[in-house]
Design a protein around this motif. Structure first.
Motif, PDB file in Angstrom:
ATOM      1  N   PHE A 232       0.819  -1.212   0.000  1.00  0.00           N
ATOM      2  CA  PHE A 232       0.000   0.000   0.000  1.00  0.00           C
ATOM      3  C   PHE A 232       0.851   1.259   0.000  1.00  0.00           C
ATOM      4  O   PHE A 232       0.490   2.274  -0.613  1.00  0.00           O
TER       5      PHE A 232
ATOM      6  N   ALA B 149      -5.941   4.948   4.800  1.00  0.00           N
ATOM      7  CA  ALA B 149      -6.919   4.361   3.882  1.00  0.00           C
ATOM      8  C   ALA B 149      -8.331   4.315   4.456  1.00  0.00           C
ATOM      9  O   ALA B 149      -8.944   3.249   4.579  1.00  0.00           O
ATOM     10  N   SER B 150      -8.853   5.478   4.817  1.00  0.00           N
ATOM     11  CA  SER B 150     -10.265   5.567   5.194  1.00  0.00           C
ATOM     12  C   SER B 150     -10.680   7.029   5.149  1.00  0.00           C
ATOM     13  O   SER B 150      -9.848   7.927   5.012  1.00  0.00           O
TER      14      SER B 150
ATOM     15  N   ILE C 150      -9.478  -0.862   5.688  1.00  0.00           N
ATOM     16  CA  ILE C 150     -10.140  -1.365   4.484  1.00  0.00           C
ATOM     17  C   ILE C 150     -10.973  -2.590   4.830  1.00  0.00           C
ATOM     18  O   ILE C 150     -12.132  -2.712   4.429  1.00  0.00           O
TER      19      ILE C 150
ATOM     20  N   VAL D  27      -9.294   7.857   1.040  1.00  0.00           N
ATOM     21  CA  VAL D  27      -7.999   8.130   1.655  1.00  0.00           C
ATOM     22  C   VAL D  27      -8.049   9.505   2.301  1.00  0.00           C
ATOM     23  O   VAL D  27      -8.591  10.456   1.715  1.00  0.00           O
TER      24      VAL D  27
ATOM     25  N   LEU E 269      -6.909   2.090  -3.406  1.00  0.00           N
ATOM     26  CA  LEU E 269      -6.627   3.149  -2.437  1.00  0.00           C
ATOM     27  C   LEU E 269      -5.144   3.484  -2.376  1.00  0.00           C
ATOM     28  O   LEU E 269      -4.770   4.623  -2.090  1.00  0.00           O
TER      29      LEU E 269
ATOM     30  N   GLY F  25      -4.178   7.206  -2.880  1.00  0.00           N
ATOM     31  CA  GLY F  25      -3.380   7.875  -1.855  1.00  0.00           C
ATOM     32  C   GLY F  25      -2.146   8.543  -2.431  1.00  0.00           C
ATOM     33  O   GLY F  25      -1.784   9.657  -2.040  1.00  0.00           O
TER      34      GLY F  25
END
Length: 326
Positions: free
Chosen positions: A15, A112-113, A124, A137, A172, A176
């Motif tokens: 990520f 990631a939210s 996630i 993100v 994501l 991001g």
């Protein structure tokens, strides 16, 4: 400024790699990459470097892998690189106050939210399992709490039924990185006013525990479906069959009106066909499309049913008592 700004990047899994790549592609000077120690992976437990380490070494960036960033010697090591800005993305450790105070532009995190929802290490997974219709993100300033800092920028994307955690993870990661590209020039120029989070709306997303992986067939079909895709492709939801663990890699909801038959208790196998295993949940069936019996690899149901003794009437799992909360 890009040539003189000294950035320390902190991240660990796949990520984080696009965010590191974005910094380098934009011409920023990343003077140090901080990541988790190499860990054993797979059945053979081969010591494997984290993806951020591999990317940093390819780019010629020094790598630091502290077991605990909170330790005084770890803080001193990071301070030696004189960071003007620290950028983190899925690093996996809480930054101590001594590190947060090092850079003049602060420490920012690519999370990631859509904060304040889903603070923690598995945002996630939890968003999918909760049946959210969108996620995204948030780039925020880091504080001493877990994902509690002021928000700098954000981007939202829909969660579709065909998405699972792995698909969203990749989406994501890219979102991001692009958000970081757009945000940094504005941030460094002082043109962004950070927004405090509404802590009353916070939802926690802690790391997934083993007990979180168990499927409860007494829940509604959509809840079971969300649970399975929320844990795919890792760590993977499971139930039991014939007294052994039975992993559930993929599922879908049958089309309304196409299922008929007498009611059955939750966990009952209604049909075993090439397109999937139809299993009763609380209010209707779920179609399992990719499974993994104990001691075997994951496989589509069309392959699993060749020679498998599973049949209609079998019951999967040890279901908790009816009335279990959703």
């Amino acid at each position: 400024m890009k040539d003189t700004l000294r950035i320390v990047f902190m991240g660990t899994p796949d990520f984080a790699v696009p965010s590191l790549q974005a910094l380098l592609e934009e011409g920023y000077q990343v003077v140090l990459a901080v990541t988790q120690p190499d860990r054993p992976k797979g059945r053979k437990r081969i010591l494997t470097p984290p993806p951020v380490k591999e990317e940093a070494l390819r780019a010629g960036i020094p790598v630091f892998q502290p077991e605990r960033l909170r330790r005084e010697e770890a803080v001193r090591h990071v301070a030696e690189y004189k960071p003007d800005l620290i950028v983190t993305a899925a690093f996996g450790q809480i930054l101590p106050k001594a590190v947060l105070e090092l850079p003049r532009y602060g420490c920012i995190n690519v999370h990631a939210s859509l904060l304040p929802k889903y603070r923690g290490g598995a945002p996630i997974h939890h968003a999918v399992m909760a049946g959210e219709k969108e996620t995204g993100v948030t780039i925020m300033y880091m504080a001493e709490g877990i994902d509690t800092g002021d928000m700098i920028s954000r981007v939202a994307i829909p969660i579709r039924d065909e998405d699972n955690t792995g698909i969203l993870f990749d989406k994501l990661a890219r979102e991001g990185a692009e958000l970081l590209r757009r945000t940094l020039p504005e941030l460094l120029a002082g043109r962004i006013q950070a927004e405090p989070q509404n802590h009353g709306e916070a939802i926690l997303a802690p790391n997934i525990r083993r007990e979180d992986e168990i499927v409860d067939w007494n829940r509604p079909a959509r809840t079971v479906f969300n649970h399975i895709r929320g844990l795919s492709p890792w760590p993977v939801a499971y139930t039991t069959w014939n007294g052994e663990n039975f992993k559930l890699w993929a599922a879908r909801l049958p089309e309304a009106g196409k299922i008929s038959g007498t009611p059955a208790q939750p966990g009952t196998v209604l049909a075993v066909e090439d397109q999937g295993i139809l299993v009763m949940a609380q209010d209707g069936p779920v179609l399992l499309t990719e499974v993994q019996p104990a001691g075997k690899k994951a496989m589509p149901v069309s392959q699993f049913r060749l020679g498998s003794p599973m049949k209609p009437g079998d019951v999967l799992g040890v279901c908790p008592a009816k009335g279990t909360s959703e």
